[in-house]
Design a protein around this motif. Structure first.
Motif, PDB file in Angstrom:
ATOM      1  N   ILE A   1       0.834  -1.207   0.000  1.00 54.61           N
ATOM      2  CA  ILE A   1       0.000   0.000   0.000  1.00 54.61           C
ATOM      3  C   ILE A   1       0.870   1.258   0.000  1.00 54.61           C
ATOM      4  O   ILE A   1       0.651   2.185  -0.783  1.00 54.61           O
ATOM      5  CB  ILE A   1      -0.952  -0.009   1.210  1.00 54.61           C
ATOM      6  CG1 ILE A   1      -1.925  -1.188   1.111  1.00 54.61           C
ATOM      7  CG2 ILE A   1      -1.723   1.299   1.303  1.00 54.61           C
ATOM      8  CD1 ILE A   1      -2.793  -1.359   2.336  1.00 54.61           C
ATOM      9  N   LEU A   2       1.875   1.289   0.882  1.00 51.88           N
ATOM     10  CA  LEU A   2       2.741   2.469   0.974  1.00 51.88           C
ATOM     11  C   LEU A   2       3.588   2.631  -0.278  1.00 51.88           C
ATOM     12  O   LEU A   2       3.849   3.763  -0.711  1.00 51.88           O
ATOM     13  CB  LEU A   2       3.641   2.356   2.209  1.00 51.88           C
ATOM     14  CG  LEU A   2       2.929   2.432   3.557  1.00 51.88           C
ATOM     15  CD1 LEU A   2       3.925   2.272   4.705  1.00 51.88           C
ATOM     16  CD2 LEU A   2       2.151   3.743   3.701  1.00 51.88           C
ATOM     17  N   PHE A   3       4.009   1.529  -0.887  1.00 52.83           N
ATOM     18  CA  PHE A   3       4.812   1.601  -2.115  1.00 52.83           C
ATOM     19  C   PHE A   3       3.997   2.246  -3.239  1.00 52.83           C
ATOM     20  O   PHE A   3       4.493   3.124  -3.957  1.00 52.83           O
ATOM     21  CB  PHE A   3       5.262   0.193  -2.516  1.00 52.83           C
ATOM     22  CG  PHE A   3       6.078   0.157  -3.776  1.00 52.83           C
ATOM     23  CD1 PHE A   3       7.411   0.532  -3.766  1.00 52.83           C
ATOM     24  CD2 PHE A   3       5.501  -0.254  -4.975  1.00 52.83           C
ATOM     25  CE1 PHE A   3       8.165   0.502  -4.933  1.00 52.83           C
ATOM     26  CE2 PHE A   3       6.249  -0.284  -6.139  1.00 52.83           C
ATOM     27  CZ  PHE A   3       7.581   0.089  -6.117  1.00 52.83           C
ATOM     28  N   THR A   4       2.752   1.818  -3.406  1.00 52.11           N
ATOM     29  CA  THR A   4       1.888   2.399  -4.438  1.00 52.11           C
ATOM     30  C   THR A   4       1.561   3.851  -4.126  1.00 52.11           C
ATOM     31  O   THR A   4       1.549   4.708  -5.022  1.00 52.11           O
ATOM     32  CB  THR A   4       0.594   1.583  -4.556  1.00 52.11           C
ATOM     33  OG1 THR A   4       0.908   0.195  -4.736  1.00 52.11           O
ATOM     34  CG2 THR A   4      -0.253   2.062  -5.728  1.00 52.11           C
ATOM     35  N   THR A   5       1.290   4.140  -2.852  1.00 50.51           N
ATOM     36  CA  THR A   5       0.974   5.507  -2.454  1.00 50.51           C
ATOM     37  C   THR A   5       2.160   6.449  -2.689  1.00 50.51           C
ATOM     38  O   THR A   5       1.982   7.605  -3.076  1.00 50.51           O
ATOM     39  CB  THR A   5       0.563   5.542  -0.970  1.00 50.51           C
ATOM     40  OG1 THR A   5      -0.513   4.635  -0.755  1.00 50.51           O
ATOM     41  CG2 THR A   5       0.122   6.946  -0.562  1.00 50.51           C
ATOM     42  N   PHE A   6       3.381   5.945  -2.476  1.00 48.85           N
ATOM     43  CA  PHE A   6       4.585   6.753  -2.680  1.00 48.85           C
ATOM     44  C   PHE A   6       4.685   7.246  -4.127  1.00 48.85           C
ATOM     45  O   PHE A   6       4.976   8.414  -4.378  1.00 48.85           O
ATOM     46  CB  PHE A   6       5.819   5.925  -2.299  1.00 48.85           C
ATOM     47  CG  PHE A   6       7.125   6.584  -2.650  1.00 48.85           C
ATOM     48  CD1 PHE A   6       7.677   7.536  -1.817  1.00 48.85           C
ATOM     49  CD2 PHE A   6       7.792   6.246  -3.831  1.00 48.85           C
ATOM     50  CE1 PHE A   6       8.887   8.143  -2.134  1.00 48.85           C
ATOM     51  CE2 PHE A   6       8.996   6.849  -4.156  1.00 48.85           C
ATOM     52  CZ  PHE A   6       9.551   7.801  -3.307  1.00 48.85           C
ATOM     53  N   PHE A   7       4.444   6.356  -5.082  1.00 55.86           N
ATOM     54  CA  PHE A   7       4.525   6.750  -6.485  1.00 55.86           C
ATOM     55  C   PHE A   7       3.450   7.768  -6.840  1.00 55.86           C
ATOM     56  O   PHE A   7       3.704   8.706  -7.607  1.00 55.86           O
ATOM     57  CB  PHE A   7       4.411   5.514  -7.382  1.00 55.86           C
ATOM     58  CG  PHE A   7       5.710   4.812  -7.601  1.00 55.86           C
ATOM     59  CD1 PHE A   7       6.545   5.189  -8.637  1.00 55.86           C
ATOM     60  CD2 PHE A   7       6.121   3.799  -6.750  1.00 55.86           C
ATOM     61  CE1 PHE A   7       7.765   4.544  -8.843  1.00 55.86           C
ATOM     62  CE2 PHE A   7       7.336   3.165  -6.937  1.00 55.86           C
ATOM     63  CZ  PHE A   7       8.161   3.538  -7.982  1.00 55.86           C
TER      64      PHE A   7
ATOM     65  N   VAL B   1      -7.069   0.260   1.397  1.00 51.33           N
ATOM     66  CA  VAL B   1      -7.478  -0.127   2.750  1.00 51.33           C
ATOM     67  C   VAL B   1      -8.928  -0.588   2.767  1.00 51.33           C
ATOM     68  O   VAL B   1      -9.270  -1.616   3.371  1.00 51.33           O
ATOM     69  CB  VAL B   1      -7.257   1.046   3.730  1.00 51.33           C
ATOM     70  CG1 VAL B   1      -7.851   0.717   5.098  1.00 51.33           C
ATOM     71  CG2 VAL B   1      -5.774   1.361   3.869  1.00 51.33           C
ATOM     72  N   LEU B   2      -9.812   0.143   2.082  1.00 49.25           N
ATOM     73  CA  LEU B   2     -11.229  -0.207   2.085  1.00 49.25           C
ATOM     74  C   LEU B   2     -11.483  -1.529   1.365  1.00 49.25           C
ATOM     75  O   LEU B   2     -12.306  -2.335   1.813  1.00 49.25           O
ATOM     76  CB  LEU B   2     -12.050   0.909   1.438  1.00 49.25           C
ATOM     77  CG  LEU B   2     -12.125   2.223   2.220  1.00 49.25           C
ATOM     78  CD1 LEU B   2     -12.897   3.277   1.438  1.00 49.25           C
ATOM     79  CD2 LEU B   2     -12.772   2.011   3.584  1.00 49.25           C
TER      80      LEU B   2
ATOM     81  N   THR C   1      -3.684  14.562  -3.218  1.00 52.40           N
ATOM     82  CA  THR C   1      -5.074  14.101  -3.317  1.00 52.40           C
ATOM     83  C   THR C   1      -5.149  12.677  -3.850  1.00 52.40           C
ATOM     84  O   THR C   1      -5.852  11.817  -3.292  1.00 52.40           O
ATOM     85  CB  THR C   1      -5.877  15.039  -4.234  1.00 52.40           C
ATOM     86  OG1 THR C   1      -5.808  16.368  -3.721  1.00 52.40           O
ATOM     87  CG2 THR C   1      -7.321  14.598  -4.305  1.00 52.40           C
ATOM     88  N   GLN C   2      -4.407  12.389  -4.940  1.00 59.91           N
ATOM     89  CA  GLN C   2      -4.431  11.056  -5.532  1.00 59.91           C
ATOM     90  C   GLN C   2      -3.836  10.009  -4.587  1.00 59.91           C
ATOM     91  O   GLN C   2      -4.330   8.883  -4.505  1.00 59.91           O
ATOM     92  CB  GLN C   2      -3.671  11.063  -6.860  1.00 59.91           C
ATOM     93  CG  GLN C   2      -4.392  11.769  -7.985  1.00 59.91           C
ATOM     94  CD  GLN C   2      -5.734  11.123  -8.302  1.00 59.91           C
ATOM     95  OE1 GLN C   2      -5.838   9.903  -8.388  1.00 59.91           O
ATOM     96  NE2 GLN C   2      -6.749  11.936  -8.469  1.00 59.91           N
ATOM     97  N   ALA C   3      -2.782  10.376  -3.868  1.00 58.10           N
ATOM     98  CA  ALA C   3      -2.169   9.438  -2.925  1.00 58.10           C
ATOM     99  C   ALA C   3      -3.148   9.074  -1.814  1.00 58.10           C
ATOM    100  O   ALA C   3      -3.258   7.904  -1.420  1.00 58.10           O
ATOM    101  CB  ALA C   3      -0.898  10.048  -2.339  1.00 58.10           C
ATOM    102  N   ALA C   4      -3.870  10.069  -1.299  1.00 55.17           N
ATOM    103  CA  ALA C   4      -4.848   9.812  -0.241  1.00 55.17           C
ATOM    104  C   ALA C   4      -5.984   8.922  -0.751  1.00 55.17           C
ATOM    105  O   ALA C   4      -6.438   8.009  -0.051  1.00 55.17           O
ATOM    106  CB  ALA C   4      -5.411  11.133   0.278  1.00 55.17           C
TER     107      ALA C   4
END
Length: 264
Positions: free
Chosen positions: A76-82, A117-118, A107-110
């Protein structure tokens, strides 16, 4: 047991436990479709509130889900980082070399983080409140029309059921093997990347061996009990669609309509 929640079932008598597995599978399919309509703050808050409400109805402690998310947090964090540092647009807050922190990136990362998560929590609710056998029956019933086209519906449901059932078993075997290797002096956190990869080999070999041994024992047990496939078999567990299942699908359709109206 709390380290991996995929494939686990927690006995209970909550509203979600009593729903027909077919309605829960259909709700899961609708959720995966409509979650991509949650593309702003309001729609994500609606989905978060909805999922938290389902957790309350399931009577399962929220800490269980937090512990279950830990194995997936790296992906999750790896994808959010990009998404955070490689998405341009809007106001620029920070920039260095190829990295930039922009308004659209935040905005896109959030949104991506919330979606991951959902989806994990919602799919976990499905397996936590539905026995593997009931889940297999629901999948087989949903795929029943494909049997006319010679699709092995019963075998597909059986394979999915056994896969879900043996996920926690394989994780328990992995933990047991790692503890045995640690007792022999193996340190899985030492060395560079190549050395860490090599340290995994003493885990994979006995894990594959125990998996094949368990699969052979399962096949022998099924043959000893006269298993001949799905053709001509009667059902010990009869699925019943009640008004609660219809109400659950109506609620999902209502959430879908709200997200469609509120999406950007």
């Amino acid at each position: 047991m709390d380290k991996l929640i995929l494939g686990r079932y927690i006995p209970g008598n909550s509203l979600l436990h009593r729903l027909d597995p077919r309605s829960k599978l259909l709700a899961m399919f609708l959720f995966l479709l409509v979650i991509f309509w949650a593309n702003n703050l309001v729609t994500n808050l609606v989905l978060i509130g909805f999922v938290f409400g389902l957790i309350g109805l399931s009577s399962i402690k929220f800490s269980f889900f937090l512990n279950g998310l830990k194995p997936m947090i790296g992906i999750i964090l790896f994808t959010t980082f990009f998404q955070l540092f490689f998405t341009g647009g809007g106001r620029i807050y920070w920039q260095f070399w190829i990295f930039q922190l922009t308004e659209h990136g935040v905005t896109q990362a959030a949104i991506i983080f919330a979606r991951f998560v959902l989806i994990i929590i919602f799919s976990t609710l499905l397996t936590l409140t539905t026995t593997p056998l009931s889940l297999a029956d629901g999948i087989e019933s949903g795929l029943a029309p494909l049997a006319r086209f010679k699709v092995p519906v019963h075998e597909i449901g059986l394979m999915l059921s056994m896969s879900l059932r043996f996920v926690p078993t394989l994780m328990d075997d992995t933990t047991r093997i790692m503890n045995a290797q640690r007792a022999r002096g193996v340190d899985f956190g030492e060395g560079n990347l190549i050395q860490k990869v090599k340290s995994v080999i003493p885990i994979l070999i006995p894990l594959f061996a125990s998996s094949f041994k368990r699969a052979y024992a399962l096949a022998t047990a099924m043959e000893a009990r006269g298993y001949q496939g799905g053709e001509g078999r009667t059902k010990y567990r009869v699925l019943k669609w009640t008004y609660l299942d219809s109400l659950a699908i109506l609620v999902m359709l209502g959430i879908s309509a709200v997200l469609f109206i509120l999406k950007s």
